[in-house]
Structure formats: C-alpha cells, structure tokens
Design an enzyme around this catalytic site. Structure first.
Site, PDB file in Angstrom:
ATOM      1  N   ASP A   1       2.223   4.943  -0.147  1.00 44.95           N
ATOM      2  CA  ASP A   1       1.615   6.174   0.351  1.00 44.95           C
ATOM      3  C   ASP A   1       1.441   7.201  -0.753  1.00 44.95           C
ATOM      4  O   ASP A   1       1.961   7.043  -1.862  1.00 44.95           O
ATOM      5  CB  ASP A   1       2.485   6.774   1.458  1.00 44.95           C
ATOM      6  CG  ASP A   1       2.570   5.887   2.678  1.00 44.95           C
ATOM      7  OD1 ASP A   1       1.637   5.102   2.912  1.00 44.95           O
ATOM      8  OD2 ASP A   1       3.576   5.992   3.410  1.00 44.95           O
TER       9      ASP A   1
ATOM     10  N   TYR B   1      12.594  -1.773  -2.053  1.00 43.40           N
ATOM     11  CA  TYR B   1      12.306  -0.363  -2.312  1.00 43.40           C
ATOM     12  C   TYR B   1      13.589   0.343  -2.728  1.00 43.40           C
ATOM     13  O   TYR B   1      14.684  -0.028  -2.298  1.00 43.40           O
ATOM     14  CB  TYR B   1      11.752   0.323  -1.060  1.00 43.40           C
ATOM     15  CG  TYR B   1      10.299   0.041  -0.787  1.00 43.40           C
ATOM     16  CD1 TYR B   1       9.302   0.886  -1.272  1.00 43.40           C
ATOM     17  CD2 TYR B   1       9.912  -1.066  -0.043  1.00 43.40           C
ATOM     18  CE1 TYR B   1       7.960   0.631  -1.025  1.00 43.40           C
ATOM     19  CE2 TYR B   1       8.575  -1.332   0.218  1.00 43.40           C
ATOM     20  CZ  TYR B   1       7.611  -0.470  -0.279  1.00 43.40           C
ATOM     21  OH  TYR B   1       6.281  -0.727  -0.033  1.00 43.40           O
TER      22      TYR B   1
ATOM     23  N   ARG C   1       0.851  -1.196   0.000  1.00 41.90           N
ATOM     24  CA  ARG C   1       0.000   0.000   0.000  1.00 41.90           C
ATOM     25  C   ARG C   1       0.885   1.243   0.000  1.00 41.90           C
ATOM     26  O   ARG C   1       1.094   1.866   1.052  1.00 41.90           O
ATOM     27  CB  ARG C   1      -0.921  -0.021   1.217  1.00 41.90           C
ATOM     28  CG  ARG C   1      -1.822  -1.242   1.267  1.00 41.90           C
ATOM     29  CD  ARG C   1      -2.574  -1.314   2.581  1.00 41.90           C
ATOM     30  NE  ARG C   1      -3.448  -2.487   2.631  1.00 41.90           N
ATOM     31  CZ  ARG C   1      -4.200  -2.813   3.681  1.00 41.90           C
ATOM     32  NH1 ARG C   1      -4.166  -2.057   4.772  1.00 41.90           N
ATOM     33  NH2 ARG C   1      -4.954  -3.894   3.655  1.00 41.90           N
TER      34      ARG C   1
ATOM     35  N   ARG D   1      11.217   5.641   4.482  1.00 42.42           N
ATOM     36  CA  ARG D   1      11.396   7.096   4.469  1.00 42.42           C
ATOM     37  C   ARG D   1      12.061   7.589   5.750  1.00 42.42           C
ATOM     38  O   ARG D   1      12.865   8.528   5.726  1.00 42.42           O
ATOM     39  CB  ARG D   1      10.054   7.782   4.248  1.00 42.42           C
ATOM     40  CG  ARG D   1       9.502   7.551   2.841  1.00 42.42           C
ATOM     41  CD  ARG D   1       8.050   8.002   2.714  1.00 42.42           C
ATOM     42  NE  ARG D   1       7.910   9.427   2.960  1.00 42.42           N
ATOM     43  CZ  ARG D   1       6.716  10.032   3.056  1.00 42.42           C
ATOM     44  NH1 ARG D   1       5.592   9.333   2.943  1.00 42.42           N
ATOM     45  NH2 ARG D   1       6.649  11.321   3.274  1.00 42.42           N
TER      46      ARG D   1
END
Length: 262
Positions: free
Chosen positions: A52, A110, A50, A197
């Site tokens: 962001d 990622y 999911r 992040r």
C-alpha cells in the site's frame, strides 16, 4: 522470450503503493520506466505483493518477459542507474517460463517496526511507528500466539478487501527487541488487505494494557472487523521476504544480497 526476475528494495514513503494506478506515482511505474529506458521495450511487470501507499519493501520480487539481449548479470546495475534513489534492484535472475513472482510465491514475511521512548530517532523515523508510551512486550507476545495456524482473518482486513476467501495460514510470528525498537515479524502463505497493520494496531492496544492478550482468539472467531483494534500507520511496515518452491528459490538465492534495511 526471457523471463526476468528481480529482487527489489524500496522506501515507499513517496509512492501511492506498488501497483500502477491512475491516481498517482507508484513503484511499478518507476520500474517499468527504467526497463523501457534500458531495453527500449514496454513491459508489464508483476510483483509478489501489492504494498500500500507508504509501505516499504526489502525483498519485493518482480518478474517480466523480455526479448532484450542484455546479460542477466548486468540488469541490476543498469537498472539502478535509471531508478530514483529510493528504489534499488538488489539482484536479477533469468527464470524458467513457469515462474511468476505473484502466483509462485509460497511464503511471505512482513516486518512491522515500532520505536518507543520520549523522542523519535530522526535517522530511522521513516521506517518506524513512534509510540511515546512504554509497551508490555510480553503481553504482546502472548497475544500473537493466537494468530498461528489456519484461520479466517475477516476481523483483520479492511472493508476494501476483494478476496473471495479470508482464510490464511500464519506459519511463524515473533517479536524482537532492539534497544528502543520493537520488530514484529509475521510469515504466512498470504495476507489480506491491511491485515498486518490491523494485527499491529490490535497488539498495540494489548501492549498499552487496554485489552488482555487473550482477546486475539475471540476477535478471530468473531470474523468482524469492528471487533479488532485500529489500523497501524503504513510507514512502519516492510515486505521483508518472499519465498518460492525450491527449484525457483535456488535460482533467486544464487546471488544473495545483504539486507539494505535499517
């Protein structure tokens, strides 16, 4: 009933994240709309992650159940005819009934990209966080070694996390340089809300010399979000790749697509 999986790339800049929500336009909304136009069926698809608001994907994997007779080899081209220009279906596959893009995933990677230098690059600035000052990349490389292995990542997740456990395993983490660009790749069995992040925001402080590289270990041990650095901007983050157990992965790899990402 057929179980259709797709590998999808998207520029998340215009969307309120991947997952459908009342507050705004999402990638899931657009994909389900295209499936409805193409097949005449209302489906509820699932995604491997999911992402962001503002986060992108090169290798998001989705799946949904359909009774449509459309041949699987035609789904990708047909879907791209209905989708907005910033969402692209790279490939489509008919999967075994047991496959779930979310529950079957075993590894996710990622990539976070940072550009350095006086001026941002106008051609890729949507996909890079621009950092005006030089960064000590070697210090950042030393810092990220502490992330490897199984840890409680409570210090690296935002307060909105709904997961019962914050224990995750990081299999690989590396930093690559490409001219003025710095790419952080991190692979694990799963990631918490804003985890990558916050990791990047903490590493930026290491790269700026504000914190020592060995700070990462004590931050992990503290299990306290206030001990880590800031959360990096969303637009530098890309869901790069998702991997599955071999029987499923062999099917998904059957029609490989080259990277679309800058």
């Amino acid at each position: 009933m057929r179980n259709i999986a797709m590998v999808v790339s998207y520029d998340g800049g215009a969307y309120q994240g991947f997952q459908s929500q009342p507050s705004g336009l999402t990638v899931q909304d657009e994909l389900e709309k295209a499936i409805r136009r193409l097949s005449g069926q209302d489906v509820r698809l699932d995604g491997s992650g999911r992402t962001d608001a503002g986060v992108h994907a090169q290798g998001q994997v989705i799946n949904f159940l359909s009774t449509s007779p459309i041949p699987v080899e035609r789904w990708a081209i047909a879907m791209n005819g209905w989708l907005p220009h910033d969402i692209v279906v790279r490939s489509a596959h008919e999967m075994p009934e047991a496959f779930s893009s979310r529950k079957s995933a075993i590894r996710k990677t990622y990539r976070y990209s940072i550009s350095t230098g006086k001026h941002p690059n106008v051609f890729n600035r949507r996909f890079r966080y621009h950092h005006y000052n030089p960064l000590d990349v070697e210090a950042m490389r030393v810092g990220i070694r502490h992330l490897l292995g199984e840890h409680d990542f409570s210090s690296f997740t935002s307060a909105g996390s709904t997961k019962k456990s914050h224990v995750r395993t990081v299999y690989e983490v590396r930093i690559e340089r490409d001219g003025p660009d710095i790419h952080l790749f991190i692979t694990g069995n799963g990631f918490l809300y804003n985890m990558v992040r916050i990791v990047v925001g903490t590493l930026l402080w290491v790269g700026e010399g504000k914190w020592k590289p060995d700070c990462i270990g004590p931050i992990l041990a503290a299990r306290d979000r206030s001990k880590a650095g800031p959360r990096a901007e969303a637009h530098g983050l890309v869901l790069w790749e998702v991997r599955y157990p071999e029987p499923f992965q062999m099917i998904l790899d059957n029609d490989p697509a080259s990277s679309l990402w800058p």
